[in-house]
Design a protein around this motif. Sequence first.
Motif, short mmCIF file in Angstrom:
data_model
loop_
_atom_site.label_atom_id
_atom_site.label_comp_id
_atom_site.label_asym_id
_atom_site.label_seq_id
_atom_site.Cartn_x
_atom_site.Cartn_y
_atom_site.Cartn_z
N VAL A 1 20.99 -23.93 1.65
CA VAL A 1 22.34 -22.71 2.10
C VAL A 1 23.90 -23.94 0.97
O VAL A 1 23.93 -24.68 1.64
CB VAL A 1 22.89 -21.91 2.64
CG1 VAL A 1 24.01 -21.45 1.80
CG2 VAL A 1 21.70 -20.93 3.50
N GLN B 1 27.01 -24.50 0.03
CA GLN B 1 28.66 -24.33 -0.15
C GLN B 1 29.22 -24.78 -0.76
O GLN B 1 29.50 -25.72 -0.86
CB GLN B 1 29.23 -24.80 1.66
CG GLN B 1 31.08 -24.24 1.58
CD GLN B 1 31.44 -23.82 2.78
OE1 GLN B 1 31.00 -23.50 4.03
NE2 GLN B 1 32.99 -23.87 3.47
N TRP C 1 32.59 -20.77 5.83
CA TRP C 1 31.34 -21.42 6.88
C TRP C 1 30.51 -20.32 7.83
O TRP C 1 29.22 -19.69 7.90
CB TRP C 1 31.11 -22.91 7.70
CG TRP C 1 30.29 -23.20 7.84
CD1 TRP C 1 29.17 -24.46 7.77
CD2 TRP C 1 29.08 -22.67 9.71
NE1 TRP C 1 27.96 -24.36 7.96
CE2 TRP C 1 27.87 -23.74 9.26
CE3 TRP C 1 29.34 -21.88 9.81
CZ2 TRP C 1 27.55 -23.22 10.06
CZ3 TRP C 1 28.40 -21.78 11.47
CH2 TRP C 1 27.23 -22.62 11.26
N LYS D 1 29.00 -17.44 5.88
CA LYS D 1 27.91 -17.53 4.92
C LYS D 1 26.89 -17.60 5.76
O LYS D 1 26.00 -16.63 5.25
CB LYS D 1 28.13 -19.12 3.68
CG LYS D 1 27.54 -20.10 4.86
CD LYS D 1 27.71 -21.19 4.10
CE LYS D 1 27.57 -22.51 4.98
NZ LYS D 1 27.74 -23.30 4.03
N ALA D 2 27.18 -17.65 7.37
CA ALA D 2 25.68 -18.07 8.05
C ALA D 2 24.83 -16.84 8.45
O ALA D 2 24.50 -16.24 8.58
CB ALA D 2 26.24 -18.69 9.10
N PHE E 1 21.92 -26.27 5.69
CA PHE E 1 23.28 -26.26 5.29
C PHE E 1 23.96 -27.98 4.70
O PHE E 1 23.68 -28.37 5.10
CB PHE E 1 23.73 -25.97 6.11
CG PHE E 1 23.63 -24.75 6.75
CD1 PHE E 1 24.09 -23.79 6.56
CD2 PHE E 1 22.76 -24.68 7.92
CE1 PHE E 1 24.36 -23.00 6.92
CE2 PHE E 1 22.71 -23.45 8.92
CZ PHE E 1 23.81 -22.09 8.25
N GLU F 1 26.11 -29.58 1.75
CA GLU F 1 27.91 -29.19 0.48
C GLU F 1 27.86 -29.72 -0.95
O GLU F 1 26.20 -30.14 -1.04
CB GLU F 1 28.80 -29.14 0.92
CG GLU F 1 28.83 -29.08 3.06
CD GLU F 1 29.75 -29.52 3.88
OE1 GLU F 1 31.19 -30.12 2.77
OE2 GLU F 1 29.76 -28.89 4.68
#
Length: 490
Positions: A160, A162, A273, A276-277, A296, A298
């Motif tokens: 994922v 961000q 954050w 999205k989690a 995770f 970025e």
Amino acid sequence: MRGRRIPLALPNTGTLHRKRNTYYLRGIIVITLVIFLFLQLHAFNFPESRDPLLTEPTNDSVDAILSMVPSVLHKFLQPKTRNQTLAASLHQNGTLINGMLAGGGVGGVGGGGGLVSFVDLYHPPNISEIKRQIAKYNDMQLVLNEYTFGPLQNDSVIIVIQVHTRIIYLRHLIVSLAQARDISRVLLIFSHDFYDEDINDLVQSIDFCKVMQIFYPYSIQTHPNEFPGVDPDDCPRDIKKDQAIIRKCNNALYPDLYGHYREAKFTQTKHHWWWKANRVFDQLEVTKYHTGLVLFLEEDHYVAEDFLYLLEMMQRRTADLCPQCNILSLGTYLKTFNYYTYNSKVEVMPWISSKHNMGFAFNRTTWTSIRKCGKHFCSYDDYNWDWSLQHVSQQCLQRKLHAMIVKGPRVFHIGECGVHHKKKNCESNQVISKVQQVLRIARKSGQIFPKSLTLTVASLIKKTKLRKGNGGWGDRRDHDLCMNMTLPIR
């Protein structure tokens, strides 16, 4: 008459010559040893921190960086705006000359009364259209390239990412991901808090694995003049509480613990954050039953080609190396590191937000524990998601967050600028070039893809004290919005 001879002692040139040679030889040996030790200590050192301070000159030209990237991946690094794409299409179809331009030349050159410039060809969407597009993407839950790479497997890694607006860093992250072993098995989920069609085109051009986009629906972009953006009736940051109450501004009763009122540009990152989690673990059809690792990243990160290989190796060894570990961390903010020393070494310690918040992974079991502590996360007066997560660990979790950390980082921080850091040149290639060089050296010297892991004894660290938050999160509206992102626990 002869004068009396006075005997003169001749210098012992042989002895002096031998002594002089010995001194020279010793000096050369000492200097050689010093140089050798210096090279051993510094040959593979790489400055890496939140604000990297580079001390070694690097060739950070665009051509030098491109030369380190396989030519097939150059397409991800070549900027192409919507106007350029449209203009190329019009040229190819003959429309630009035959239909759209009356007089003059191409691209607004040689002007005529009916000339249409590239700026006129494409208009970015307005807020209403952006909201419609975001709702469409979030409702569709489309997985790109699924036909090519097959459905998501339970033992596959979900990554994922961000994303905000820094497309230059994102390009390099994508290039690094494309070169990783086993990347075709993962699902890449890009979580955006800014709708940008150039970024969308870039993400949707990825062809080396499954890809999905999700859009944070409560962004400043889509709510510029209302909460959670900046409402004109909100209290100014530095107004005193008694003055705010007299003014009757929206959040007058709720300054943070330092007496300041909310700033939307800082609150958004923590909201994003948490959203999205929740979205990935509990709401997306393709992921809500997945029990494997979620990693995770970025937009300003860069990964080594063996990052997935090492992550899966760490996961396999958790049971015997660190049964209490519930987080695996691939990135650490080290000032220096040495692949010869760290390539296969890991250490274990309590998860520390400021050290282990880059490139970390956990599974559904850990998430379920965190989600149950949502109130602690959402009400803690700190606008940082990582500090809030550490607060959850310290104040709520029965099983604290404990991490296995790779000592030779596989995730690097390449961002020169961001929310907290502003520099004159926010598009510097210097850090990117340095990372490329370090990984090239590691590759040539056989320091990546280790055959085994070695657990080292972590340096003794003092018991982490309960820290006072950084503030910026006193507004009850932020608390409520955050809590409403979490589905009721069934």
